[in-house]
Design a protein around this motif. Structure first.
Motif, PDB file in Angstrom:
ATOM      1  N   ARG A   1      27.220 -15.137  -0.898  1.00 53.65           N
ATOM      2  CA  ARG A   1      27.778 -15.519   0.408  1.00 53.65           C
ATOM      3  C   ARG A   1      28.836 -16.619   0.289  1.00 53.65           C
ATOM      4  NH1 ARG A   1      24.497 -19.936   2.472  1.00 53.65           N
ATOM      5  NH2 ARG A   1      22.710 -20.350   1.116  1.00 53.65           N
TER       6      ARG A   1
ATOM      7  N   THR B   1      36.699 -19.845  10.847  1.00 54.40           N
ATOM      8  CA  THR B   1      35.751 -19.454  11.890  1.00 54.40           C
ATOM      9  C   THR B   1      36.428 -19.301  13.244  1.00 54.40           C
ATOM     10  OG1 THR B   1      33.995 -20.624  10.717  1.00 54.40           O
ATOM     11  CG2 THR B   1      33.590 -20.078  13.017  1.00 54.40           C
TER      12      THR B   1
ATOM     13  N   GLY C   1      33.075 -15.390   9.964  1.00 52.83           N
ATOM     14  CA  GLY C   1      31.705 -15.853  10.095  1.00 52.83           C
ATOM     15  C   GLY C   1      31.603 -17.365  10.079  1.00 52.83           C
ATOM     16  N   HIS C   2      30.398 -17.840  10.320  1.00 53.29           N
ATOM     17  CA  HIS C   2      30.151 -19.276  10.387  1.00 53.29           C
ATOM     18  C   HIS C   2      30.080 -19.857   8.980  1.00 53.29           C
ATOM     19  CE1 HIS C   2      28.757 -23.072  12.011  1.00 53.29           C
ATOM     20  NE2 HIS C   2      27.762 -23.057  11.125  1.00 53.29           N
TER      21      HIS C   2
ATOM     22  N   PHE D   1      29.044 -19.294   3.425  1.00 53.90           N
ATOM     23  CA  PHE D   1      28.701 -18.821   4.758  1.00 53.90           C
ATOM     24  C   PHE D   1      27.189 -18.727   4.903  1.00 53.90           C
ATOM     25  CE2 PHE D   1      32.980 -17.513   3.877  1.00 53.90           C
ATOM     26  CZ  PHE D   1      33.652 -17.634   5.075  1.00 53.90           C
TER      27      PHE D   1
ATOM     28  N   SER E   1      28.608 -12.523   6.987  1.00 54.18           N
ATOM     29  CA  SER E   1      29.641 -13.437   7.501  1.00 54.18           C
ATOM     30  C   SER E   1      30.814 -13.534   6.542  1.00 54.18           C
ATOM     31  CB  SER E   1      29.038 -14.815   7.744  1.00 54.18           C
ATOM     32  OG  SER E   1      28.001 -14.761   8.691  1.00 54.18           O
TER      33      SER E   1
ATOM     34  N   THR F   1      34.740 -12.250   7.298  1.00 52.20           N
ATOM     35  CA  THR F   1      35.921 -13.102   7.115  1.00 52.20           C
ATOM     36  C   THR F   1      36.961 -12.430   6.232  1.00 52.20           C
ATOM     37  OG1 THR F   1      34.494 -15.047   7.326  1.00 52.20           O
ATOM     38  CG2 THR F   1      36.673 -15.386   6.379  1.00 52.20           C
TER      39      THR F   1
END
Length: 328
Positions: free
Chosen positions: A49, A70, A76-77, A157, A162, A166
């Motif tokens: 991730r 973001t 994604g976060h 992430f 996520s 991105t």
């Protein structure tokens, strides 16, 4: 003359076009950040991730990268961001050594222990206090960390989905900018002024204020350092006293600095008792066999004969020296 196309893919990297406003030049500067999935030689639980960013701006901060990926890109976060130029462990191949993990909260076991009966806290050792003392340093005089041109960063992430979101959003935007259907993202657009690093004259003014901190802040830092140093001295004295009270395996007492030759009577009696008990245990095994007793007596008799012969020779030499010195 045909217009040059914006790069979309450079090897395994996806080009993310951004525009950096410049007040000094009076115009916007075009910049490219290259992204790809982070794949180290030794993968771990964080690498699936993680996202690798290359050629980040020299003034990039964690807040700016979070806002870019973001908010503006719609990805994604981002959980945390690590800059390779700020860590000496950036040469490691594992993601855990590269990523500054987010501090976790107290566990359920810690919370349950605080709700129960209060216990006396354990005393820290001198090594633990020394490690804590090493962290009491003067704060940095640099307001913002400047990166080397072409530096890299790793964005972690919440999950792999996520990160993939991105990457897809970045590829989509890059193709739209190359075809002229969209514009490049603006660096730090919509970010609060408090989260943006000071640049230009403001940065040098902030650096000067950090170089000459207020007197009250300096006194507070010195007091914290001296308090921790006092705790370190107390821990060392406590450990030295413990060594003075306990004999070693040979029955000797460790002489340490600060004793001044004063030992309490009860402590001295306890130490003497321990040494005597150890000698009694060892004496029971000396003359276990009869031949050992005979051999020991023979050695003692031989020592007495040698001492007698030495004394007789010494007396004879003294008499000869007196006769040689008497006049005829």
């Amino acid at each position: 003359m045909p217009k040059s196309r914006t790069p979309v893919q450079v090897g395994e990297f996806t080009a993310l076009p951004v525009v950096i406003p410049s007040k000094a030049l009076g115009k916007d500067v075009e910049h490219y950040i290259y992204l790809k999935a982070y794949e180290p030689k030794i993968p771990d639980e964080l690498s699936p991730r993680a996202l690798l960013l290359v050629n980040i701006p020299v003034t990039a901060t964690e807040a700016q990268i979070r806002q870019l990926l973001t908010t503006q890109l719609g990805g994604g976060h981002v959980q945390t961001v690590h800059f390779a130029s700020q860590d000496a462990a950036s040469s490691s191949s594992t993601t855990s050594a590269l990523i500054a993990t987010t501090p976790s909260g107290p566990s359920q076991k810690d919370v349950a222990s605080t709700l129960g009966k209060r216990k006396r806290p354990a005393q820290e050792s001198s090594s633990d206090i020394a490690n804590r003392l090493s962290t009491k340093t003067v704060p940095s005089t640099t307001p913002t960390q400047l990166h080397v041109s072409g530096s890299t960063a790793i964005a972690v992430f919440l999950d792999r989905a996520s990160r993939e979101l991105t990457l897809r959003a970045c590829a989509k935007l890059s193709r739209a900018v190359a075809s002229g259907k969209s514009k490049s993202l603006v660096w730090s657009a919509g970010l609060e002024a408090t989260k943006q690093p000071p640049l230009g004259l403001a940065r040098y003014q902030a650096q000067r204020s950090l170089t000459f901190p207020p007197r009250a802040d300096l006194l507070r830092l010195v007091d914290q350092y001296m308090t921790t140093y006092g705790q370190l001295e107390e821990a060392r004295n406590r450990e030295s006293a413990k060594k003075r009270a306990e004999p070693d395996e040979d029955g000797f007492i460790t002489v340490t600095r600060g004793t001044r030759g004063v030992v309490k009577t009860d402590e001295a009696d306890a130490i003497k008792k321990k040494v005597e008990e150890k000698k009694k245990k060892e004496q029971g095994l000396e003359d276990f066999y009869r031949f050992q007793t005979r051999q020991r007596r023979k050695e003692e008799a031989g020592q007495l004969v040698r001492r007698f012969e030495d004394d007789r020779r010494r007396v004879k030499e003294m008499g000869n020296s007196r006769r040689s010195g008497r006049p005829e």
